[in-house]
Design an enzyme around this catalytic site. Structure first.
Site, PDB file in Angstrom:
ATOM      1  CD  GLU A 263     -36.127  12.389  -9.499  1.00  0.00           C
ATOM      2  OE1 GLU A 263     -35.751  13.547  -9.753  1.00  0.00           O
ATOM      3  OE2 GLU A 263     -35.960  11.426 -10.275  1.00  0.00           O
ATOM      4  CB  CYS A 297     -35.156  17.375  -7.263  1.00  0.00           C
ATOM      5  SG  CYS A 297     -34.830  16.489  -8.797  1.00  0.00           S
TER       6      CYS A 297
END
Length: 526
Positions: A263, A297
Site C-alpha cells: 500500500e 495515505c
C-alpha cells in the site's frame, strides 16, 4: 486573505509521560542489543524511549525463531487462534488511554486522530477474528466430472510474513499482522523507529492474551541495514509506505518469487459537484484533508469544484480552515496536531514555497508554527496552483490542499485521473446515484461519496488498496486475509477416470467427452 490559525500550545505532558516500566515492557519484545537509538516526542522534544537496534544477524535469528514457532501454530485450530484476537480486541478497549497516550506522544497527532487509529485497529481485529474460521475452512468446489470428481479447496499458511509498517498510523497499520497470524503464519515485523512503541503496544497485549512470543518477532533498524535480510527471508511481504520504497521491495522480492502486498502513495482527489451541500461538504473536507495533519495515505490533497459553486466553496472552506485550532492536547479536542518529523516539515515548507513562487494563492495557512511546537504547520489551502509546481503532482503528505474549478463532469473525472497514483478519491453530491456513476469512472481503489476517506477506510468487509502506482494487493475484507495463504486444490476421482473405458477406442472416448461437454452446458451443469 489569510489569518493566523487558532493556537493551542502543546500542554505539559505531566502524568501523560510514559512510565519507564511500561517502556521497558514494550521494548523487551525487540530483537537486538548491540546498539541503541533514542526517540523523542515531536510535541516537545522530550525523550520517549531507548530502543535496541537490530543487525542483519538479529533479523536472521528472528526468522529462525519465527519458523520454529510457526510450525506448531499452523496446527492450532483456527477457532482457537481467533479466541486470542477476541481477547486482544477487549484488551485494547480496556487499556485505550494507555494506547492513545503512546500514539500521541510518538506521532504528535491530536487525540481524536489517535482515537481513529485505535478504532480502526480494534475494528479490523474483531472483523478478522470473527470471520477467519469460516473463510479458512475447506470448501467444496465443482469437480471436473459431476459426481465422479470431488474437489476441495484448502488453505496453507505462507510461512513467515515480513510486515513493514510506517510512522504515520503506527498502531492501526500494525494490525496488518492480525490476519497474517490468524491465517497460521508467524510474523517478523519492522515498525518505523520513531513510532515503534505504538507498534509494540498491541504485541504486548496479545502476548498477555496468550500468543506465543516467538510468533511475532520485532526488529528495529534502518532499511539500508536490515531491509534486504527482511525481504530475502520472507515467504510473503506486507509493506505500507512510499511508492519508491515499495518498488524497491517488489524488485528484491521478485528474485525469489516472493509475493507482496504494497500500500503506497497517493495524490487523492475530491470532486464537488454543482448540487453538493456546500456547508456539509466543507465540514467533511476539513477532516478529509487535515486528519493527522494530512499525514494519511488516503487523505485528500486535491479538491476540484464545479465552477458555479467554486467561489462559495473556497470562501467557506478557507474560513473553516483558518478557524481550526492547532495543538495536540492530551485530551479530546477538535483541531490539528503536529507533523511527526523535521523531514515532513521541510517537505511541506518546500512544496508550499515552490507553489507560491509559481503563482499559487494562499487562502489559508501557509506558515510553520514553532511557537506551538517544533513541527507544527498551519492547515493550508492554495488556489491557482500551476501544473509546473511540485505540489500539483507530488504527494505532499502534510496539511496542504489545492483547490481548482472545473466546467463539466468529464473534465472533473479527467482531472481526478491525471495522476500516476490511484489510492483514494471522493465525490460530493446530493444525488448519490449520480455520484456513484462519477465515482465508478475514477481510477482509485476506494472512492467515498459525501465523505473524504472514512466511509471506505472503516468498511472492514470491503477491500482497500491502490491502483496504478499506489500499490499491489488489498487490506481489509476477504482479500485482506486470503493473501496470507496458499490455496490448495485436492481432487479425488471416483468410479470412472479420464482414460477410455468399456472397450471404447481413443476416438470413441474423445467423441464421448465432447458430447458430454455440450450436454453439461445445455443442462447448466457447467
Amino acid at each position: 486573505m489569510t489569518e493566523t490559525s487558532t493556537a493551542t500550545a502543546a500542554q505539559p505532558l505531566g502524568e501523560k509521560a510514559l512510565a519507564s516500566a511500561l517502556t521497558d515492557r514494550l521494548t523487551r519484545g525487540v530483537t537486538g542489543a548491540a546498539a541503541t537509538v533514542t526517540t523523542t516526542s515531536p510535541l516537545d522534544g522530550r525523550t520517549l524511549a531507548t530502543l535496541p537496534q537490530s543487525t542483519p544477524a538479529d533479523v536472521e535469528a528472528a526468522f529462525d525463531r519465527a519458523r520454529a514457532a510457526q510450525r506448531e501454530w499452523a496446527r492450532v485450530p483456527v477457532k482457537q487462534r481467533a479466541a486470542l484476537f477476541l481477547k486482544l480486541h477487549d484488551l485494547m478497549l480496556d487499556r485505550q488511554s494507555e494506547g492513545l497516550d503512546i500514539v500521541q506522544l510518538e506521532t504528535g497527532k491530536s487525540r481524536m486522530h489517535a482515537l481513529e487509529e485505535l478504532m480502526d485497529g480494534v475494528g479490523s481485529t474483531l472483523y478478522f477474528a470473527r470471520r477467519a474460521p469460516r473463510l479458512l475452512a475447506p470448501k467444496r468446489r465443482a469437480g471436473a466430472l459431476p459426481l465422479l470428481t470431488q474437489t476441495r479447496e484448502g488453505y496453507h499458511p505462507k510461512g513467515v510474513v515480513t510486515t513493514i509498517t510506517p510512522w504515520n498510523y503506527p498502531l492501526s497499520l500494525t494490525m496488518d499482522v492480525v490476519p497474517a497470524l490468524l491465517a497460521g503464519n508467524a510474523v517478523v515485523h519492522k515498525p518505523d523507529t520513531q513510532t515503534a512503541l505504538s507498534s509494540l503496544w498491541p504485541r504486548m497485549l496479545l502476548l498477555e492474551a496468550g500468543l506465543p512470543a516467538d510468533l511475532w518477532q520485532v526488529v528495529i533498524g534502518d532499511p539500508a541495514d536490515i531491509g534486504d535480510t527482511l525481504i530475502d527471508n520472507a515467504d510473503f511481504v506486507c509493506f505500507t509506505g512510499s511508492t519508491a520504497a515499495g518498488k524497491a521491495i517488489a524488485t528484491r522480492a521478485a528474485a525469489t518469487l516472493t509475493g507482496c502486498s504494497l500500500e503506497l502513495g497517493g495524490k487523492n482527489p475530491m470532486l464537488v459537484l454543482r448540487d453538493a451541500d456546500i456547508d456539509a461538504t466543507v465540514t467533511a473536507a476539513v477532516r478529509g484533508c487535515f486528519a493527522n495533519a494530512g499525514q494519511l495515505c488516503v487523505s485528500i490533497e486535491r479538491v476540484y469544484v464545479d465552477r458555479e459553486v467554486y467561489p462559495r466553496f473556497v470562501e467557506a472552506f478557507g474560513a473553516k480552515v483558518r478557524a481550526l485550532p492547532l495543538g495536540a492536547a492530551m485530551e479530546f479536542t477538535d483541531g490539528v496536531g503536529s507533523l511527526t518529523s523535521g523531514k515532513q516539515l521541510d517537505r511541506v515548507r518546500a512544496h508550499v514555497a515552490d507553489a507560491v513562487a509559481a503563482g499559487a494563492q494562499v487562502v489559508a495557512g501557509g506558515k510553520a508554527r514553532p511557537d506551538i511546537g517544533p513541527y507544527f504547520y498551519e492547515p493550508t489551502v492554495l488556489t491557482d496552483v500551476p501544473s509546473s509546481a511540485k505540489l500539483y503532482r507530488e504527494e505532499t503528505f502534510g496539511p496542504v490542499v489545492s483547490v481548482a474549478p472545473f466546467d463539466s463532469e468529464d473534465e472533473a473525472v479527467e482531472l481526478a485521473n491525471d495522476t500516476e497514483y490511484g489510492l483514494n478519491a471522493a465525490v460530493f453530491s446530493k444525488d448519490v446515484k449520480r455520484a456513484r456513476t462519477v465515482a465508478a469512472r475514477i481510477q482509485a481503489g476506494t472512492v467515498n461519496i459525501n465523505e473524504g476517506y472514512a466511509a471506505s477506510y472503516a468498511a472492514q468487509d470491503a477491500p482497500m488498496g491502490g491502483m496504478k502506482q499506489s500499490g499491489l494487493g488489498r487490506r481489509h475484507g476477504t482479500a485482506g486475509l486470503l493473501k496470507y495463504v496458499e490455496p490448495q486444490n485436492i481432487s479425488a476421482q471416483h468410479v470412472l477416470g479420464f482414460d477410455p473405458a468399456f472397450g471404447r477406442t481413443a476416438a470413441q472416448h474423445a467423441d464421448f467427452l465432447l458430447k458430454a461437454m455440450k450436454a453439461m452446458k445445455v443442462l447448466r451443469i457447467r
